[in-house]
Write a protein that holds these residues in place. Structure first.
Motif, PDB file in Angstrom:
ATOM      1  N   ASN A   1      34.676   9.986 -10.117  1.00 24.52           N
ATOM      2  CA  ASN A   1      35.669  10.847 -10.349  1.00 24.52           C
ATOM      3  C   ASN A   1      36.679  10.870  -9.365  1.00 24.52           C
ATOM      4  OD1 ASN A   1      37.315  12.834 -11.919  1.00 24.52           O
ATOM      5  ND2 ASN A   1      35.895  14.342 -11.194  1.00 24.52           N
TER       6      ASN A   1
ATOM      7  N   ARG B   1      40.812   1.562 -23.415  1.00 22.23           N
ATOM      8  CA  ARG B   1      40.335   2.829 -23.059  1.00 22.23           C
ATOM      9  C   ARG B   1      39.693   3.220 -21.854  1.00 22.23           C
ATOM     10  NH1 ARG B   1      43.418   4.528 -26.556  1.00 22.23           N
ATOM     11  NH2 ARG B   1      42.835   6.219 -28.193  1.00 22.23           N
ATOM     12  N   SER B   2      40.296   2.466 -20.703  1.00 21.67           N
ATOM     13  CA  SER B   2      40.105   2.418 -19.208  1.00 21.67           C
ATOM     14  C   SER B   2      40.919   2.139 -18.452  1.00 21.67           C
ATOM     15  CB  SER B   2      38.578   1.631 -19.073  1.00 21.67           C
ATOM     16  OG  SER B   2      38.803   0.295 -19.327  1.00 21.67           O
TER      17      SER B   2
ATOM     18  N   HIS C   1      42.567   6.786 -15.011  1.00 22.66           N
ATOM     19  CA  HIS C   1      42.524   7.849 -13.803  1.00 22.66           C
ATOM     20  C   HIS C   1      43.793   7.398 -13.039  1.00 22.66           C
ATOM     21  CE1 HIS C   1      38.681   9.585 -14.878  1.00 22.66           C
ATOM     22  NE2 HIS C   1      38.214   8.286 -15.151  1.00 22.66           N
TER      23      HIS C   1
ATOM     24  N   HIS D   1      42.374  11.936 -21.226  1.00 19.53           N
ATOM     25  CA  HIS D   1      41.536  11.704 -22.347  1.00 19.53           C
ATOM     26  C   HIS D   1      41.475  10.335 -22.766  1.00 19.53           C
ATOM     27  CE1 HIS D   1      45.671  11.631 -24.096  1.00 19.53           C
ATOM     28  NE2 HIS D   1      45.068  11.421 -25.438  1.00 19.53           N
TER      29      HIS D   1
ATOM     30  N   ASN E   1      40.668   8.029 -20.687  1.00 18.86           N
ATOM     31  CA  ASN E   1      39.662   7.199 -19.515  1.00 18.86           C
ATOM     32  C   ASN E   1      40.647   6.602 -18.631  1.00 18.86           C
ATOM     33  OD1 ASN E   1      37.364   6.886 -18.227  1.00 18.86           O
ATOM     34  ND2 ASN E   1      37.047   4.993 -19.188  1.00 18.86           N
TER      35      ASN E   1
END
Length: 266
Positions: free
Chosen positions: A229, A119-120, A165, A161, A163
């Motif tokens: 971000n 999850r990243s 990028h 969603h 996480n």
């Protein structure tokens, strides 16, 4: 723990600069090369051919056996190609698209399950300012990099969603050895394209020789990695190279086309 970074095409050129710089910045960096034994490197190199699914799978398996995670993928592996659109052999076109577009997608498909599980993750695709416009006698290269720019936008929205990028970094001309490995369709004597193509080849080689230090790209990559971000599109190059993208947005289409033709002596 150090974040683990995988840089495809990390044995030379921009990829090597990125990998070595991030290594000195404290990251655990691995590079890839089709033939790592042919290169001396301060970072570990893993064998990978981005055109071969089994080679990619083995490379990811090898890395995970060492580190158990992949935090950041930098898709840098690519090839140059020049030639008139009509006279460029289709096998050369397919090779360029297979490396510059399908290749990064194959590596992303292999890495995404790891990042989804944790999850990243961050994935940075190295494209090109040439991908923002159809450049004469570089049309295939422009198309391959432009396709990767657009695909990244879709990946970014689909994976937000999770996480994970996505960002693009589009370099301009930098002083690397890319010219030595670039495919050049031959200049055909008597061809309707011979004069324009010959002139363009000289311009391309002059621009590479006069290019900036690729460490500038590495600095930008580090900023993106450390941004809370990160954005979608980043451009790195001379003012005029970056400004050419702005001009395409604001000038009438035919005016912009005339400007490019004048630049390339067409």
């Amino acid at each position: 723990m150090k974040k683990v970074i995988l840089v495809t095409g990390g044995s030379s050129g921009i990829g090597k600069s990125i990998a070595e710089y991030l290594n000195t910045a404290g990251y655990q960096v691995y590079g890839t090369s089709r033939n790592p034994e042919n290169y001396e490197s301060i970072i570990p190199l893993i064998a990978m051919d981005v055109q071969d699914d089994s080679s990619i799978a083995l490379a990811i398996k090898t890395l995970l056996a060492k580190e158990s995670t992949i935090d950041i993928l930098i898709n840098n592996a690519g090839v140059g190609i020049t030639g008139p659109m009509e006279e460029t052999p289709m096998d050369a076109v397919e090779h360029a698209m297979n490396t510059n577009f399908y290749g990064p997608l194959r590596v992303i498909q292999a890495v995404l399950p790891v990042m989804r599980n944790q999850r990243s993750g961050r994935i940075i695709n190295i494209t090109s300012i040439a991908g923002y416009m159809g450049l004469p006698y570089r049309g295939i290269y422009s198309a391959s990099k432009g396709a990767l720019e657009i695909a990244t936008e879709a990946y970014r929205m689909e994976c937000a969603h999770l996480n994970i990028h996505f960002s693009n970094v589009a370099p301009g001309d930098f002083a690397t050895n890319i010219a030595s490995g670039r495919f050049h369709a031959p200049v055909i004597d008597g061809s309707d394209y011979a004069q324009g193509y010959s002139h363009t080849l000289k311009l391309i080689n002059d621009h590479v020789d006069e290019g900036h230090d690729p460490i500038e790209v590495a600095h930008k990559i580090k900023q993106i990695i450390e941004a809370k971000n990160p954005g979608i599109h980043y451009k790195v190059g001379s003012f005029m190279q970056k400004f050419s993208i702005v001009l395409k947005k604001i000038l009438p289409e035919k005016t912009y086309e005339k400007m490019l033709k004048k630049h390339y002596g067409l």
